[in-house]
Design a protein around this motif. Structure first.
Motif, PDB file in Angstrom:
ATOM      1  N   THR A 104       0.829  -1.208   0.000  1.00 27.98           N
ATOM      2  CA  THR A 104       0.000   0.000   0.000  1.00 27.98           C
ATOM      3  C   THR A 104       0.863   1.258   0.000  1.00 27.98           C
ATOM      4  O   THR A 104       0.363   2.361   0.226  1.00 27.98           O
ATOM      5  N   SER A 106       3.253   4.423  -1.022  1.00 31.61           N
ATOM      6  CA  SER A 106       3.417   5.467  -2.030  1.00 31.61           C
ATOM      7  C   SER A 106       4.870   5.897  -1.981  1.00 31.61           C
ATOM      8  O   SER A 106       5.411   6.133  -0.895  1.00 31.61           O
ATOM      9  N   SER A 120      -3.719   4.127 -13.744  1.00 33.86           N
ATOM     10  CA  SER A 120      -5.171   4.247 -13.923  1.00 33.86           C
ATOM     11  C   SER A 120      -5.561   4.747 -15.307  1.00 33.86           C
ATOM     12  O   SER A 120      -6.737   4.846 -15.619  1.00 33.86           O
ATOM     13  N   VAL A 137     -10.067  -1.084  -3.605  1.00 34.33           N
ATOM     14  CA  VAL A 137      -9.535   0.165  -4.130  1.00 34.33           C
ATOM     15  C   VAL A 137      -8.029   0.023  -4.332  1.00 34.33           C
ATOM     16  O   VAL A 137      -7.324  -0.568  -3.509  1.00 34.33           O
ATOM     17  N   HIS A 141      -5.029   5.424  -5.011  1.00 34.03           N
ATOM     18  CA  HIS A 141      -6.145   5.848  -5.859  1.00 34.03           C
ATOM     19  C   HIS A 141      -7.406   5.849  -4.994  1.00 34.03           C
ATOM     20  O   HIS A 141      -7.400   5.361  -3.875  1.00 34.03           O
ATOM     21  N   ASP A 142      -8.476   6.355  -5.529  1.00 29.52           N
ATOM     22  CA  ASP A 142      -9.704   6.359  -4.740  1.00 29.52           C
ATOM     23  C   ASP A 142     -10.778   5.467  -5.344  1.00 29.52           C
ATOM     24  O   ASP A 142     -11.930   5.540  -4.950  1.00 29.52           O
ATOM     25  N   GLN A 143     -10.382   4.614  -6.307  1.00 36.54           N
ATOM     26  CA  GLN A 143     -11.356   3.766  -6.973  1.00 36.54           C
ATOM     27  C   GLN A 143     -10.771   2.381  -7.246  1.00 36.54           C
ATOM     28  O   GLN A 143      -9.580   2.149  -7.066  1.00 36.54           O
ATOM     29  N   THR A 144     -11.630   1.499  -7.752  1.00 40.63           N
ATOM     30  CA  THR A 144     -11.221   0.139  -8.095  1.00 40.63           C
ATOM     31  C   THR A 144     -10.735   0.081  -9.548  1.00 40.63           C
ATOM     32  O   THR A 144     -10.947   1.013 -10.331  1.00 40.63           O
ATOM     33  N   HIS A 147     -13.574   0.520 -12.023  1.00 37.99           N
ATOM     34  CA  HIS A 147     -13.974   1.918 -12.232  1.00 37.99           C
ATOM     35  C   HIS A 147     -13.101   2.560 -13.310  1.00 37.99           C
ATOM     36  O   HIS A 147     -13.608   3.208 -14.227  1.00 37.99           O
ATOM     37  N   TYR A 148     -11.791   2.380 -13.198  1.00 38.29           N
ATOM     38  CA  TYR A 148     -10.889   2.987 -14.182  1.00 38.29           C
ATOM     39  C   TYR A 148     -11.076   2.357 -15.563  1.00 38.29           C
ATOM     40  O   TYR A 148     -11.005   3.045 -16.583  1.00 38.29           O
TER      41      TYR A 148
END
Length: 176
Positions: A104, A106, A120, A137, A141-144, A147-148
């Protein structure tokens, strides 16, 4: 402490499938890296510099106790060992190994950004990654992934399943 990292692999020169197979084998043979899962292989159109052959792309999940920088250096060494020469940005290559995700974490260094900055935005990376991703997620990022991929619906059509690579040493009769 071990971390699960995700790598994107691509090849469009020479025996593309063999280049991917050898890259996976060489990564798995490195101290501190164990291949956990490999995605199916997808054939994709070139990105960026389009005057070149189509690619085979895939994703690999590895367990590693290497730091992100050490994992990147190992991946670059495997690229060099397999004949990668960098001449044109996004140009033809025997093998490309991108560090997409590292747990996880960065990371933002001059030579390394995790999550991969184009993650993404590239269906040819997201489609194979989805095959081995454990869901949820994406880190940083803030999505799965889904989603992308929805946002990249047109690009997604250019990612065609090609097949699978049996990379494990001793399990492929053609490898001897």
């Amino acid at each position: 402490m071990s971390v699960t990292a995700y790598l994107g692999l691509g090849s469009n020169q020479g025996d593309r499938a063999e280049n991917l197979r050898q890259a996976i084998r060489k990564l798995d043979a490195q101290a501190g890296i164990r291949v956990l899962r490999v995605s199916p292989v997808y054939e994709t159109e070139p990105f960026g510099y389009v005057e070149q052959e189509v690619f085979l792309n895939m994703a690999v999940a590895v367990e590693t106790d290497l730091s992100p920088e050490q994992l990147l250096e190992t991946a670059l060494a495997v690229e060099r060992e397999l004949g990668r020469v960098r001449t044109i940005r996004w140009g033809p290559r025997t093998i490309d190994i991108d560090l997409l995700l590292y747990g996880t974490s960065s990371v933002s260094l001059e030579h390394l950004v995790i999550p991969h900055p184009g993650l993404s935005l590239r269906a040819f990376v997201l489609v194979p990654l989805r095959d081995i991703w454990e869901g949820g997620v994406l880190p940083g990022h803030d999505q799965t992934i889904d989603h992308y991929l929805f946002l990249l619906a047109e690009d997604h059509k250019g990612v065609r399943e090609w097949g699978a690579i049996n990379w494990e040493i001793g399990s492929d009769p053609s490898a001897s």
